[in-house]
Design an enzyme around this catalytic site. Sequence first.
Site, short mmCIF file in Angstrom:
data_model
loop_
_atom_site.label_atom_id
_atom_site.label_comp_id
_atom_site.label_asym_id
_atom_site.label_seq_id
_atom_site.Cartn_x
_atom_site.Cartn_y
_atom_site.Cartn_z
N ASP A 253 0.74 -1.17 0.01
CA ASP A 253 -0.01 -0.06 0.00
C ASP A 253 0.87 1.41 0.14
OD1 ASP A 253 -1.97 -1.98 0.37
OD2 ASP A 253 -2.85 -1.13 2.11
N LYS B 254 -7.17 -4.95 -2.58
CA LYS B 254 -7.80 -5.48 -1.69
C LYS B 254 -8.67 -4.47 -1.05
CE LYS B 254 -3.88 -4.29 1.49
NZ LYS B 254 -4.71 -3.25 2.20
N CYS C 82 -2.02 -2.72 7.85
CA CYS C 82 -1.81 -3.66 6.74
C CYS C 82 -0.59 -4.50 6.60
CB CYS C 82 -2.15 -2.86 5.43
SG CYS C 82 -3.83 -2.12 5.19
C1 VGL Z 1 -4.56 0.85 5.74
C2 VGL Z 1 -6.03 1.62 7.03
C3 VGL Z 1 -7.23 1.44 6.35
C4 VGL Z 1 -3.11 0.30 5.59
C5 VGL Z 1 -5.49 0.46 4.83
O1 VGL Z 1 -2.58 0.29 4.56
O2 VGL Z 1 -2.37 0.03 6.67
N1 VGL Z 1 -4.83 1.24 6.95
N2 VGL Z 1 -6.62 0.88 4.88
#
Ligand code: VGL
Length: 201
Positions: free
Chosen positions: A12, A110, A155
């Site tokens: 991410d 995701k 994540c």
């Molecule tokens: C994430 C919160 C919501 C992350 C993704 O990538 O850690 N955190 N969505």
Amino acid sequence: MRATNEALIVIDVQNDFCPGGALAVEGGNEIVPGINELTGEFHAVILTQDWHPAGHSSFASSHQGTSPFEMIEMDYGPQVLWPDHCVQGTQGAEFHRDMETTAAQLIIRKGFNSAIDSYSALFENDHKTATGLEGYLRTRGLDQLTMVGLATDFCVNFSAVDAAKRGFGVTVLQDFCRAIDLDGSMAAAESGMAEAGVTLA
Ligand code: VGL
Ligand code: ZN
């Protein structure tokens, strides 16, 4: 080069998790150059991309009377409510523009299921719905995973713990991660990962 059973999983590294983004992680952009270098060491490089439909159930804006960073109870358990972020097709959902994505062989998206959040690259937050990544790794014989990215305590943590529980060797390189650190979430993540057998390097 690393051994052929090793994969780099970059979690991410998207605009919304970098300074200026909707769910900015402090220093999120700082890890990009190091990750670009690391990419060159691995035969297998996989990226994940948080990819929510508008109105996703993890957004506080989808639940009347709530604010971002509040906890609520979902069918599948407790869930932090987030600001709207990484909405499919938006600039915020794109990878950081300095991140070298050419070498990536798989991009796993995701959080696209409106009713379930998905922190982990392997399973959605119900801990049952598979993303398919585990099958991909196994069929390619990739059993040693190095994980980096954002955010360490969400994540990256969930991905590392799930992978370790499924029998993969997992190392998290903390210099190439940054955390949200919400109510002690970073300390909890560190102990959770260590307990699951994840190597924190
Ligand atoms: C994430 C919160 C919501 C992350 C993704 O990538 O850690 N955190 N969505
Ligand atoms: Zn998300």
